[in-house]
Design a protein around this motif. Structure first.
Motif, mmCIF file in Angstrom:
data_model
loop_
_atom_site.group_PDB
_atom_site.id
_atom_site.type_symbol
_atom_site.label_atom_id
_atom_site.label_comp_id
_atom_site.label_asym_id
_atom_site.label_seq_id
_atom_site.Cartn_x
_atom_site.Cartn_y
_atom_site.Cartn_z
ATOM 1 N N PRO A 3 6.661 -8.100 67.354
ATOM 2 C CA PRO A 3 5.751 -8.254 68.761
ATOM 3 C C PRO A 3 4.994 -9.655 68.566
ATOM 4 C CG PRO A 3 5.776 -6.189 68.231
ATOM 5 C CD PRO A 3 6.318 -6.857 67.281
ATOM 6 N N ILE A 4 4.306 -9.900 67.112
ATOM 7 C CA ILE A 4 3.780 -10.957 66.904
ATOM 8 C C ILE A 4 4.415 -12.193 67.082
ATOM 9 C CG2 ILE A 4 2.157 -12.186 65.272
ATOM 10 C CD1 ILE A 4 1.161 -9.397 66.281
ATOM 11 N N SER A 289 -8.712 -36.818 64.805
ATOM 12 C CA SER A 289 -7.487 -37.012 65.205
ATOM 13 C C SER A 289 -6.464 -36.050 64.201
ATOM 14 C CB SER A 289 -7.034 -38.360 65.339
ATOM 15 O OG SER A 289 -5.388 -38.493 65.697
ATOM 16 N N GLY A 290 -6.526 -36.132 63.008
ATOM 17 C CA GLY A 290 -5.669 -35.415 62.163
ATOM 18 C C GLY A 290 -5.766 -34.008 62.081
ATOM 19 N N ALA A 291 -7.105 -33.722 62.285
ATOM 20 C CA ALA A 291 -7.538 -32.204 62.326
ATOM 21 C C ALA A 291 -7.166 -31.482 63.661
ATOM 22 C CB ALA A 291 -9.285 -32.038 62.422
ATOM 23 N N ILE A 292 -6.987 -32.239 64.659
ATOM 24 C CA ILE A 292 -6.170 -31.888 65.823
ATOM 25 C C ILE A 292 -4.922 -31.443 65.596
ATOM 26 C CG2 ILE A 292 -5.510 -32.124 68.485
ATOM 27 C CD1 ILE A 292 -8.336 -33.765 68.563
ATOM 28 N N THR A 293 -4.269 -32.445 65.064
ATOM 29 C CA THR A 293 -2.813 -32.495 64.793
ATOM 30 C C THR A 293 -2.336 -31.457 63.711
ATOM 31 O OG1 THR A 293 -2.447 -34.834 65.481
ATOM 32 C CG2 THR A 293 -0.596 -33.928 64.369
ATOM 33 N N LEU A 294 -2.774 -31.763 62.703
ATOM 34 C CA LEU A 294 -2.631 -30.521 61.585
ATOM 35 C C LEU A 294 -3.129 -29.239 61.881
ATOM 36 C CD1 LEU A 294 -1.424 -30.089 58.867
ATOM 37 C CD2 LEU A 294 -3.503 -30.934 57.774
ATOM 38 N N GLY A 295 -4.293 -29.100 62.425
ATOM 39 C CA GLY A 295 -4.885 -27.784 62.826
ATOM 40 C C GLY A 295 -4.035 -27.120 63.792
ATOM 41 N N THR A 296 -3.287 -27.627 64.734
ATOM 42 C CA THR A 296 -2.646 -27.126 65.702
ATOM 43 C C THR A 296 -1.319 -26.595 65.033
ATOM 44 O OG1 THR A 296 -3.298 -28.504 67.234
ATOM 45 C CG2 THR A 296 -1.243 -27.149 67.920
ATOM 46 N N ALA A 297 -0.843 -27.345 64.069
ATOM 47 C CA ALA A 297 0.515 -26.858 63.423
ATOM 48 C C ALA A 297 0.001 -25.875 62.605
ATOM 49 C CB ALA A 297 1.005 -28.069 62.587
ATOM 50 N N LEU A 298 -1.006 -25.793 61.839
ATOM 51 C CA LEU A 298 -1.234 -24.727 61.055
ATOM 52 C C LEU A 298 -1.689 -23.592 61.841
ATOM 53 C CD1 LEU A 298 -3.731 -26.442 58.521
ATOM 54 C CD2 LEU A 298 -1.448 -25.789 57.909
ATOM 55 N N ALA A 299 -1.969 -23.505 63.054
ATOM 56 C CA ALA A 299 -2.394 -22.534 64.006
ATOM 57 C C ALA A 299 -1.195 -21.518 64.164
ATOM 58 C CB ALA A 299 -2.891 -22.795 65.226
ATOM 59 N N ALA A 300 0.070 -21.968 64.129
ATOM 60 C CA ALA A 300 1.089 -21.206 64.175
ATOM 61 C C ALA A 300 1.304 -20.297 63.220
ATOM 62 C CB ALA A 300 2.404 -22.308 64.179
ATOM 63 N N ILE A 301 0.634 -20.408 62.236
ATOM 64 C CA ILE A 301 0.798 -19.486 61.000
ATOM 65 C C ILE A 301 -0.527 -18.514 61.122
ATOM 66 C CG2 ILE A 301 0.795 -19.097 58.605
ATOM 67 C CD1 ILE A 301 2.056 -21.770 58.260
ATOM 68 N N SER A 302 -1.624 -19.329 61.229
ATOM 69 C CA SER A 302 -2.799 -18.589 61.084
ATOM 70 C C SER A 302 -2.858 -17.555 62.368
ATOM 71 C CB SER A 302 -4.091 -19.397 61.196
ATOM 72 O OG SER A 302 -4.125 -20.291 62.428
ATOM 73 N N ALA A 303 -2.583 -17.928 63.471
ATOM 74 C CA ALA A 303 -2.705 -16.908 64.764
ATOM 75 C C ALA A 303 -1.705 -16.104 64.520
ATOM 76 C CB ALA A 303 -2.205 -17.829 65.881
ATOM 77 N N ALA A 304 -0.418 -16.081 63.887
ATOM 78 C CA ALA A 304 0.449 -15.027 63.836
ATOM 79 C C ALA A 304 -0.183 -13.843 62.922
ATOM 80 C CB ALA A 304 1.714 -15.527 63.232
ATOM 81 N N LEU A 306 -3.439 -13.538 62.004
ATOM 82 C CA LEU A 306 -4.669 -13.053 62.903
ATOM 83 C C LEU A 306 -4.130 -11.788 63.856
ATOM 84 C CD1 LEU A 306 -7.749 -13.343 63.011
ATOM 85 C CD2 LEU A 306 -7.374 -15.026 64.879
ATOM 86 N N LEU A 307 -3.179 -12.337 64.738
ATOM 87 C CA LEU A 307 -2.763 -11.212 65.617
ATOM 88 C C LEU A 307 -2.374 -9.948 65.128
ATOM 89 C CD1 LEU A 307 -1.027 -13.619 68.563
ATOM 90 C CD2 LEU A 307 -3.251 -12.250 68.824
ATOM 91 N N TYR A 308 -1.489 -10.066 63.824
ATOM 92 C CA TYR A 308 -1.126 -9.132 63.128
ATOM 93 C C TYR A 308 -2.159 -8.082 62.727
ATOM 94 C CZ TYR A 308 1.489 -6.575 59.447
ATOM 95 O OH TYR A 308 1.936 -5.577 58.519
ATOM 96 N N LEU A 309 -3.208 -8.809 61.984
ATOM 97 C CA LEU A 309 -4.424 -8.067 61.643
ATOM 98 C C LEU A 309 -5.094 -7.195 62.971
ATOM 99 C CD1 LEU A 309 -5.979 -10.626 59.029
ATOM 100 C CD2 LEU A 309 -4.767 -8.528 58.566
ATOM 101 N N MET A 310 -4.936 -7.792 63.977
ATOM 102 C CA MET A 310 -5.798 -7.319 65.083
ATOM 103 C C MET A 310 -5.026 -5.867 65.449
ATOM 104 S SD MET A 310 -6.879 -10.470 67.709
ATOM 105 C CE MET A 310 -8.409 -11.646 67.043
ATOM 106 N N ASP A 311 -3.925 -6.104 65.621
ATOM 107 C CA ASP A 311 -2.735 -5.219 66.149
ATOM 108 C C ASP A 311 -2.812 -3.918 65.327
ATOM 109 O OD1 ASP A 311 -2.369 -6.496 68.424
ATOM 110 O OD2 ASP A 311 -0.190 -6.860 67.673
ATOM 111 N N GLY A 312 -3.119 -4.330 63.624
ATOM 112 C CA GLY A 312 -3.081 -3.480 62.872
ATOM 113 C C GLY A 312 -4.579 -2.404 62.771
ATOM 114 N N GLY A 313 -5.554 -3.217 63.418
ATOM 115 C CA GLY A 313 -6.775 -2.321 63.518
ATOM 116 C C GLY A 313 -7.832 -3.007 62.527
ATOM 117 N N VAL A 314 -7.516 -4.059 61.653
ATOM 118 C CA VAL A 314 -8.206 -4.835 60.824
ATOM 119 C C VAL A 314 -9.339 -5.489 61.231
ATOM 120 C CG1 VAL A 314 -8.262 -6.239 58.596
ATOM 121 C CG2 VAL A 314 -6.198 -4.527 59.075
ATOM 122 N N ILE A 315 -8.999 -6.087 62.323
ATOM 123 C CA ILE A 315 -10.013 -6.840 63.300
ATOM 124 C C ILE A 315 -10.198 -6.550 64.757
ATOM 125 C CG2 ILE A 315 -10.517 -9.166 64.235
ATOM 126 C CD1 ILE A 315 -8.741 -10.361 61.846
#
Length: 315
Positions: A3-4, A289-304, A306-315
């Motif tokens: 689902p994530i 500018s670099g923080a926006i570009t690289l940060g958005t790319a990294l968010a694909a991993i960090s968001a996944a 984070l949502l996994y931890l939320m669904d697991g009840g950790v957050i």
């Protein structure tokens, strides 16, 4: 985990679609701006209007949500100003650009689509409460921060406060929330035709926001100021969500879903308004500018994660 992935991969797939179309010159910055205006001024306000107009009694208080989210943001803001002293590319005007980039997350074009895709429209109320004051408050704070350290004497608190009030009074997201509240108080309900139109606009908010984000990312670069870029990303995507997590769990009392929205929003990468602020003042432009570009790319991993931890009840 599936689902994530079905939430995160389509979200970032739409971003890449917008990015790819722009790099291929099928879309340009003007088209992306038009889509963004539609998202901010029509689609998201329509979603918020209908949600507020038809919602039942709420268990949470907006000020507690604001204390948690903006409290974590405020601490991050100060930390960025202090950290900027150690990073030459960020140490301009007391680190105002660094603080803006470390606090201003991409909530409308990335955070909102992620939250709606994963949790559904039940999160429209808490995300609307944050979105409605996010940009005006941070712009006011960044301008004040810069003026205090610049010492030019050109900053007027009263004038900027008037600008803040005017921005809030003309903000389509704020107006959508207020109009929904007033309509709900009338007890009239929504006519099926109006309800269907609002649903159509609300459904368009997620894909158009993501596509517009992809279009905008094509204009940013990773060149230069790597130390500043990584400092901003660490503060924005690591420190701030940890602080907000602590506040929603140990300081305020809000519904669990509201707490998850606050933490998810806190973990979003730097948003375009931070780049506008940096570019307008010609301060730390490459790092932001670099923080926006690289940060958005990294968010694909960090968001996944984070949502996994939320669904697991950790957050």
């Amino acid at each position: 985990m599936e689902p994530i992935l079905t939430t995160v991969l389509p979200v970032f797939g739409m971003i890449m679609l917008g990015y790819g179309f722009t790099r291929a010159r099928i879309f340009d910055a003007a088209a992306g701006r038009g889509i963004t205006l539609f998202v901010f001024n029509v689609a998201i306000p329509a979603l918020l209007f209908k949600t507020v107009a038809t919602m039942g009694p709420q268990q949470g208080a907006p000020w507690e949500l604001w204390i948690a989210f903006f409290g974590g943001l405020a601490i991050t803001w100060v930390a960025a100003a202090l950290a900027s002293r150690l990073v030459p590319s960020l140490d301009v005007s007391g680190g105002a650009a660094a603080s803006m980039a470390s606090g201003f997350g991409n909530l409308a074009l990335l955070g909102t689509p992620l939250a709606l895709s994963h949790f559904g429209q039940q999160v429209a109320i808490p995300l609307g409460m944050i979105l409605s004051i996010h940009a005006p408050i941070l712009w006011f704070t960044a301008m004040l921060h810069r003026a205090l350290f610049e010492g030019g004497g050109s900053f007027s608190v009263s004038r900027t406060a008037k600008d803040l009030f005017r921005n809030l009074a003309t903000n389509a997201i704020v107006l959508g929330l207020l109009a929904g509240t007033i309509w709900r108080l009338t007890g009239l309900g929504l006519h099926p035709v109006a309800g269907t139109m609002l649903d159509m606009l609300a459904d368009a908010s997620v894909p158009t926001a993501l596509f517009a984000l992809g279009v905008s990312l094509a204009g940013y670069s990773l060149r230069g100021s790597w130390s500043g870029m990584f400092t901003i990303i660490a503060l924005k995507m690591m420190l701030m969500p940890v602080l907000v997590f602590g506040l929603v769990h140990y300081v305020v009392s809000i519904p669990p879903l509201w707490a998850q929205v606050a933490v998810l929003f806190a973990a979003m990468p730097t948003g375009a308004n931070a780049f506008v602020f940096a570019q307008r003042n010609e301060e730390a432009v490459a790092a932001v500018s670099g923080a926006i570009t690289l940060g958005t790319a990294l968010a694909a991993i960090s968001a996944a994660i984070l949502l996994y931890l939320m669904d697991g009840g950790v957050i």
